[in-house]
Design a protein around this motif. Structure first.
Motif, PDB file in Angstrom:
ATOM      1  N   GLN A 181       0.830  -1.205   0.000  1.00 40.24           N
ATOM      2  CA  GLN A 181       0.000   0.000   0.000  1.00 40.24           C
ATOM      3  C   GLN A 181       0.862   1.253   0.000  1.00 40.24           C
ATOM      4  OE1 GLN A 181      -2.811  -0.114   3.323  1.00 40.24           O
ATOM      5  NE2 GLN A 181      -4.412  -0.037   1.787  1.00 40.24           N
TER       6      GLN A 181
ATOM      7  N   ARG B  82       2.388   1.689  -3.404  1.00 39.02           N
ATOM      8  CA  ARG B  82       1.392   2.122  -4.403  1.00 39.02           C
ATOM      9  C   ARG B  82       1.012   3.589  -4.191  1.00 39.02           C
ATOM     10  NH1 ARG B  82      -0.090  -3.051  -3.286  1.00 39.02           N
ATOM     11  NH2 ARG B  82      -1.835  -2.521  -1.952  1.00 39.02           N
ATOM     12  N   LEU B  83       0.880   4.025  -2.945  1.00 42.08           N
ATOM     13  CA  LEU B  83       0.550   5.423  -2.671  1.00 42.08           C
ATOM     14  C   LEU B  83       1.698   6.333  -3.111  1.00 42.08           C
ATOM     15  CD1 LEU B  83      -1.450   7.461  -1.575  1.00 42.08           C
ATOM     16  CD2 LEU B  83      -0.523   7.058   0.715  1.00 42.08           C
TER      17      LEU B  83
ATOM     18  N   ALA C 290       1.557   6.518  -6.852  1.00 40.96           N
ATOM     19  CA  ALA C 290       0.420   7.315  -7.332  1.00 40.96           C
ATOM     20  C   ALA C 290       0.654   8.805  -7.129  1.00 40.96           C
ATOM     21  CB  ALA C 290      -0.865   6.883  -6.625  1.00 40.96           C
TER      22      ALA C 290
ATOM     23  N   ASP D 297      -7.176  -0.172  -2.816  1.00 42.23           N
ATOM     24  CA  ASP D 297      -6.479   0.688  -3.768  1.00 42.23           C
ATOM     25  C   ASP D 297      -7.333   1.833  -4.284  1.00 42.23           C
ATOM     26  OD1 ASP D 297      -4.174  -0.745  -3.444  1.00 42.23           O
ATOM     27  OD2 ASP D 297      -4.350  -1.863  -5.311  1.00 42.23           O
ATOM     28  N   GLU D 298      -8.642   1.671  -4.308  1.00 41.09           N
ATOM     29  CA  GLU D 298      -9.507   2.759  -4.767  1.00 41.09           C
ATOM     30  C   GLU D 298      -9.411   3.953  -3.815  1.00 41.09           C
ATOM     31  OE1 GLU D 298     -10.611  -0.432  -4.445  1.00 41.09           O
ATOM     32  OE2 GLU D 298     -10.705  -0.950  -6.563  1.00 41.09           O
TER      33      GLU D 298
ATOM     34  N   ALA E 124      -6.136   5.697  -4.399  1.00 37.86           N
ATOM     35  CA  ALA E 124      -6.186   6.505  -5.622  1.00 37.86           C
ATOM     36  C   ALA E 124      -6.915   7.818  -5.375  1.00 37.86           C
ATOM     37  CB  ALA E 124      -6.863   5.722  -6.746  1.00 37.86           C
ATOM     38  N   ASP E 125      -8.010   7.772  -4.613  1.00 38.98           N
ATOM     39  CA  ASP E 125      -8.751   8.997  -4.295  1.00 38.98           C
ATOM     40  C   ASP E 125      -7.903   9.944  -3.437  1.00 38.98           C
ATOM     41  OD1 ASP E 125     -11.051   8.309  -5.701  1.00 38.98           O
ATOM     42  OD2 ASP E 125     -11.958   7.317  -3.977  1.00 38.98           O
TER      43      ASP E 125
ATOM     44  N   ALA F 293      -4.580  10.057  -3.346  1.00 37.86           N
ATOM     45  CA  ALA F 293      -3.507  10.582  -4.202  1.00 37.86           C
ATOM     46  C   ALA F 293      -4.023  11.686  -5.116  1.00 37.86           C
ATOM     47  CB  ALA F 293      -2.884   9.455  -5.017  1.00 37.86           C
ATOM     48  N   ALA F 294      -5.194  11.499  -5.696  1.00 38.78           N
ATOM     49  CA  ALA F 294      -5.765  12.517  -6.590  1.00 38.78           C
ATOM     50  C   ALA F 294      -6.023  13.810  -5.827  1.00 38.78           C
ATOM     51  CB  ALA F 294      -7.052  12.003  -7.227  1.00 38.78           C
TER      52      ALA F 294
ATOM     53  N   LYS G  59      -2.660  15.534  -5.031  1.00 38.10           N
ATOM     54  CA  LYS G  59      -2.106  16.121  -6.252  1.00 38.10           C
ATOM     55  C   LYS G  59      -2.874  17.373  -6.677  1.00 38.10           C
ATOM     56  CE  LYS G  59      -0.435  13.000  -9.309  1.00 38.10           C
ATOM     57  NZ  LYS G  59      -0.477  11.748 -10.117  1.00 38.10           N
TER      58      LYS G  59
END
Length: 102
Positions: free
Chosen positions: A9, A12-13, A16, A62-63, A66-67, A69-70, A73
């Motif tokens: 995790q 992956r973070l 991302a 992972d969803e 992803a949220d 990270a978005a 960013k």
């Protein structure tokens, strides 16, 4: 949380985020009932705009990563609204725990 690839995790973070923020791992944040916990700290600009740390619990898929990270960013706390689904993960910590990171 058993059955969750914690190291995966984190990797992956970090991937991302692509260097948009620092990801640190901690052994314990005193909120074990919410594991896995991600604390999103505001940037200097976000803090100047009134952003505060946001605690997200039960981040085990992972969803959600992803949220997160978005959102980071896009600016993170104080600069960008988090995706609505992150409201389901947000929680408030005690002053003692929160003060340790603030």
């Amino acid at each position: 949380m058993p059955g969750v690839d914690h190291a995966g995790q984190i990797a992956r973070l970090r991937g991302a985020l692509g260097g948009a923020a620092v990801v640190r791992a901690s052994e314990c944040l005193d909120v074990c009932d919410q594991a896995n916990v991600v604390v999103v700290q505001p940037s200097a600009a976000g803090r100047a705009a009134g952003g505060r740390p946001v605690w997200l619990g039960l981040v085990n898929d992972d969803e959600a990563l992803a949220d997160i990270a978005a959102w980071v960013k896009a600016g993170g706390p104080g600069l960008a609204e988090p995706p609505g689904v992150l409201d389901l993960y947000a929680f408030t910590v005690s002053r003692r725990v929160g003060k340790a990171l603030d």
